[in-house]
Design a protein around this motif. Structure first.
Motif, short mmCIF file in Angstrom:
data_model
loop_
_atom_site.label_atom_id
_atom_site.label_comp_id
_atom_site.label_asym_id
_atom_site.label_seq_id
_atom_site.Cartn_x
_atom_site.Cartn_y
_atom_site.Cartn_z
N ALA A 354 -13.07 24.61 -43.14
CA ALA A 354 -13.99 24.07 -44.13
C ALA A 354 -14.57 22.73 -43.68
O ALA A 354 -15.78 22.51 -43.72
CB ALA A 354 -13.28 23.92 -45.48
N ASP A 355 -13.69 21.81 -43.23
CA ASP A 355 -14.18 20.50 -42.79
C ASP A 355 -15.01 20.61 -41.52
O ASP A 355 -15.96 19.84 -41.32
CB ASP A 355 -13.00 19.55 -42.57
N SER A 356 -14.67 21.55 -40.64
CA SER A 356 -15.48 21.75 -39.44
C SER A 356 -16.89 22.19 -39.81
O SER A 356 -17.87 21.71 -39.23
CB SER A 356 -14.84 22.80 -38.52
N ALA A 357 -16.99 23.09 -40.81
CA ALA A 357 -18.31 23.56 -41.23
C ALA A 357 -19.11 22.44 -41.90
O ALA A 357 -20.34 22.43 -41.83
CB ALA A 357 -18.15 24.75 -42.18
N MET A 358 -18.40 21.48 -42.55
CA MET A 358 -19.09 20.37 -43.22
C MET A 358 -19.27 19.17 -42.28
O MET A 358 -19.66 18.09 -42.72
CB MET A 358 -18.30 19.95 -44.46
N LYS A 359 -18.91 19.35 -40.98
CA LYS A 359 -19.06 18.30 -39.96
C LYS A 359 -18.15 17.11 -40.21
O LYS A 359 -18.43 16.00 -39.75
CB LYS A 359 -20.53 17.82 -39.88
N HIS A 360 -17.06 17.32 -40.97
CA HIS A 360 -16.06 16.26 -41.16
C HIS A 360 -15.03 16.38 -40.03
O HIS A 360 -13.90 16.86 -40.24
CB HIS A 360 -15.40 16.39 -42.53
N ASN A 361 -15.43 15.98 -38.87
CA ASN A 361 -14.64 16.28 -37.68
C ASN A 361 -13.27 15.61 -37.67
O ASN A 361 -12.27 16.18 -37.23
CB ASN A 361 -15.42 15.89 -36.42
N GLU A 362 -13.22 14.37 -38.15
CA GLU A 362 -11.96 13.62 -38.09
C GLU A 362 -10.89 14.28 -38.96
O GLU A 362 -9.76 14.52 -38.52
CB GLU A 362 -12.20 12.19 -38.54
N SER A 363 -11.27 14.61 -40.23
CA SER A 363 -10.29 15.26 -41.11
C SER A 363 -10.00 16.68 -40.64
O SER A 363 -8.87 17.17 -40.79
CB SER A 363 -10.81 15.27 -42.55
N ALA A 364 -11.00 17.35 -40.06
CA ALA A 364 -10.78 18.72 -39.55
C ALA A 364 -9.71 18.71 -38.47
O ALA A 364 -8.81 19.57 -38.46
CB ALA A 364 -12.09 19.30 -39.01
N ILE A 365 -9.78 17.74 -37.57
CA ILE A 365 -8.78 17.65 -36.50
C ILE A 365 -7.40 17.38 -37.09
O ILE A 365 -6.38 17.93 -36.64
CB ILE A 365 -9.17 16.54 -35.51
N SER A 366 -7.36 16.56 -38.16
CA SER A 366 -6.08 16.26 -38.80
C SER A 366 -5.45 17.52 -39.39
O SER A 366 -4.25 17.77 -39.24
CB SER A 366 -6.28 15.22 -39.91
N TRP A 367 -6.30 18.34 -40.06
CA TRP A 367 -5.78 19.60 -40.63
C TRP A 367 -5.26 20.52 -39.51
O TRP A 367 -4.22 21.16 -39.67
CB TRP A 367 -6.87 20.34 -41.41
N LEU A 368 -5.99 20.59 -38.42
CA LEU A 368 -5.57 21.46 -37.32
C LEU A 368 -4.25 20.98 -36.72
O LEU A 368 -3.38 21.79 -36.37
CB LEU A 368 -6.67 21.50 -36.24
#
Length: 668
Positions: A354-368
């Motif tokens: 979801a965050d990757s699709a919204m371009k929230h890269n920093e939080s996306a990496i944290s979730w991963l």
């Protein structure tokens, strides 16, 4: 004498008093257990522990065992209590061994294995269960429950080949008195096949489990098992069938229970999503969220988290990213409180997407990173635990082996001495026996030579008789075919003077006789005079009907026929059933003369042959099998099915389908 009598009376009174005390203790234990069943908030541990200590001091082993057993059973099942429950069962196990009650001892072994399974101690659970399975005195009931639990152990540990083997073995050993467990056994097989990505087999067993739940009228279990059925039907490309099932059950088994309603709505949402009816799917998912947020429904944290998880995943697929993330975060809260690491890992991955699709890269990496951390943690913990258990099991096995070797060493020495003493006697006896055997073999060789000569002469005579018999059978089939064709010709001549229903009845008789004559024609033209290749026979039979009714231009016939060979006792009734079903479809199914199809399929379904004749016509108003249908064709098909011990059913959806199932290996 008086002293002896007094002592006897005293002993009798003492024994009676002890027996009464033991009975009163057992009644007290059962009374506490009954109270717990009515009110689970009662802490039976505090009530039963003093009784166990009292029985221990009094030497009452049986009631001490009962106390520990009920303490273990009545403690709520959760990870916090499992260690204490295990200690209670170990105490009970030690006591029941003193009482020499083997079957009860094996039952305790199974309860201990179940706790090990909950702790994911798969090797220990396996060890406990094999103590039951390898015990030659274990009852059939204990063996059946042990193989079922062992199947569950292998399923959780990812050994699906062994899991499937023991699950099938459990079902095979199930007897009439054990059918109360059938629902559990069938559902386990459905889940195993589901995990093996085999939706067809999973659907088969989930339907059997569903029928068990339906027989006992347990609507809650029906709704849970129906979820597996719906997912399997969708995976098999049959979402319409899944939707019809869900709607029919909701109408037939209405319920105000929030959990059942939530399951029903979730199933509808999955069906609408598969059918790409996204507006309806949206409405159902919104309804689920409304139910979950309503505090009056009293859903558990896990149920709420599962609902948020499901709807959040749907919104993510529909690109409603903000709504998806909001729901997934709610799901994550619930999973954190319930300690469900696997589901937390799955939600972290969805949040990453979801965050990757919204371009929230920093939080996306944290979730991963969180996803990878839990994945690695689960893998490492599981791996280390299994290695440790394997080492413990190996050490225990080595100790047992050493003890066994020491016990056998004296026996080996004794046997060696006895063997050396008897070897000389054996050599003499064997020498005499060899001489006798040599003489007998020489005599037998001469007898065998004479016998072989006689058998060769008789075999030649038998071959000639078999050839003559086959020729005579072909001649009989040829004559029967000719006689049946003569009857058809006579009926055709008579039909010129008939009209209306009489003419139709005459034509139906001609078709039925032709179906039988075609079989005899196939037999005398074939090298195999006993069986018919249905792959060649059915198209020829249907082509004759197509030509006779003159429907070549407006009805399309499709065949999906496995080349199955049947003997004449099955082939003739089956040909008459095909004749009746196709004739009924041609006559009554198609008021519109365009885009009409009749599909005929014959195939193996496990150990049975299944015939399916379907059309896309107007269909029946009611099920012909259940309604008071007195059509000659329907009654004839039912009677023919009874002749070959077959089952017949009718499907009325987008036309009519006749399904006949039978086992061609049965002797009629």
């Amino acid at each position: 004498m008086k002293i002896f009598t007094a002592l006897f009376c005293l002993l009798f009174v003492t024994a009676t008093t002890i027996a009464q005390l033991k009975d009163s203790v057992l009644q007290q234990i059962l009374k506490i257990d009954t109270a717990y069943q009515q009110d689970p908030s009662i802490e039976t541990k505090k009530l039963l522990m003093p009784i166990a200590l009292q029985c221990k001091n009094a030497g009452d082993v049986r009631n001490e065992y009962n106390a520990w057993l009920y303490i273990a059973r009545d403690i709520p099942v959760n990870p916090k209590n499992n260690i204490f429950r295990l200690e209670c069962y170990q105490q009970a196990l030690d006591l029941i061994r003193k009482l020499n009650d083997l079957q009860e001892e094996l039952e305790i072994n199974r309860q201990i294995a179940d706790i090990y399974l909950q702790q994911q101690s798969f090797v220990s659970a396996e060890h406990e269960l094999f103590q039951i399975i390898n015990n030659p005195k274990a009852s059939d009931h204990n063996l059946m429950l042990a193989t079922d639990l062992l199947s569950s152990v292998y399923s959780y540990s990812g050994k699906y080949d062994k899991s499937l083997f023991y699950a099938l073995k459990t079902v095979k050993t199930m007897r009439g008195a054990d059918t109360i467990y059938a629902l559990t056994f069938y559902d386990r097989l459905a889940v195993i096949y589901f995990d093996l990505n085999n939706p067809k087999s999973s659907l088969h067993w989930s339907k059997k489990a569903y029928e068990c739940a339906r027989r006992i009228k347990n609507i809650s279990l029906m709704s849970i098992i129906r979820t597996t059925i719906v997912i399997n039907l969708i995976d098999l490309g049959r979402p319409k069938e899944a939707l019809l099932l869900v709607k029919a059950d909701i109408e037939k088994f209405p319920s105000n229970d929030p959990s059942i309603r939530r399951d029903n709505i979730s199933q509808l949402a999955m069906c609408y999503e598969a059918l790409k009816l996204f507006k309806l799917a949206d409405n159902r998912n919104q309804e689920i969220i409304g139910m979950v947020k309503n505090p009056e429904n009293h859903f558990s944290l896990h149920e709420q988290a599962v609902s948020y998880h499901h709807v959040g995943k749907y919104y993510l697929i529909r690109k409603r990213l903000f709504a998806a993330k909001t729901l997934l975060l709610e799901a994550l809260k619930g999973y954190k409180k319930s300690g469900n690491e696997t589901e937390k890992k799955n939600v972290y991955l969805l949040l990453f997407k979801a965050d990757s699709a919204m371009k929230h890269n920093e939080s996306a990496i944290s979730w991963l990173q969180q996803n990878i951390r839990i994945k690695d943690s689960i893998f490492n913990d599981s791996k280390n635990k299994q290695i440790e258990e394997l080492q413990i099991a190996y050490n225990s096995e080595q100790k047992d082996k050493k003890i066994h070797d020491l016990n056998n060493s004296a026996k080996v020495q004794f046997l060696n001495l006895k063997q050396a003493e008897s070897t000389r006697n054996w050599i003499i006896a064997i020498s005499i026996m060899l001489l006798v055997i040599a003489g007998l073999l020489f005599r037998q060789a001469r007898v065998t030579k004479r016998t072989n000569h006689t058998m060769a002469r008789k075999n030649n005579m038998l071959e000639q008789l078999v050839t003559e018999k086959e020729w005579l059978l072909k001649e009989i089939h040829h004559r029967v075919k000719n006689n049946l064709h003569t009857v058809i010709s006579l009926l055709e001549t008579q039909a010129k003077y008939l009209h209306g229903d009489a003419l139709k009845a005459m034509q139906n008789s001609q078709h039925r006789i032709f179906a039988m004559s075609l079989i005899h024609q196939k037999l005398y033209r074939s090298d195999d005079i006993k069986t018919i290749n249905m792959g060649e026979y059915i198209p020829e039979l249907v082509h004759n009907l197509e030509t006779s009714f003159g429907v070549t231009n407006h009805i399309s016939f499709k065949f999906d026929i496995t080349p199955i060979t049947l003997n004449i006792s099955y082939a003739i009734p089956l040909s008459l059933i095909i004749n009746e079903a196709v004739t009924n479809a041609i006559k009554y199914a198609f008021p519109d003369r365009y885009r009409n199809e009749i599909h005929i399929s014959l195939f193996w379904d496990e150990e049975q042959v299944k015939l399916r004749i379907s059309d896309n016509g107007i269909g029946f108003l009611n099920d012909p099998y259940e309604s008071a249908n007195h059509s000659l064709g329907i009654e004839l098909m039912k009677g023919l099915c009874s002749d070959i011990d077959a089952t017949i059913s009718f499907e009325i959806a987008n036309g009519t389908a006749v399904i006949v199932s039978f086992n061609p290996n049965l002797e009629l």
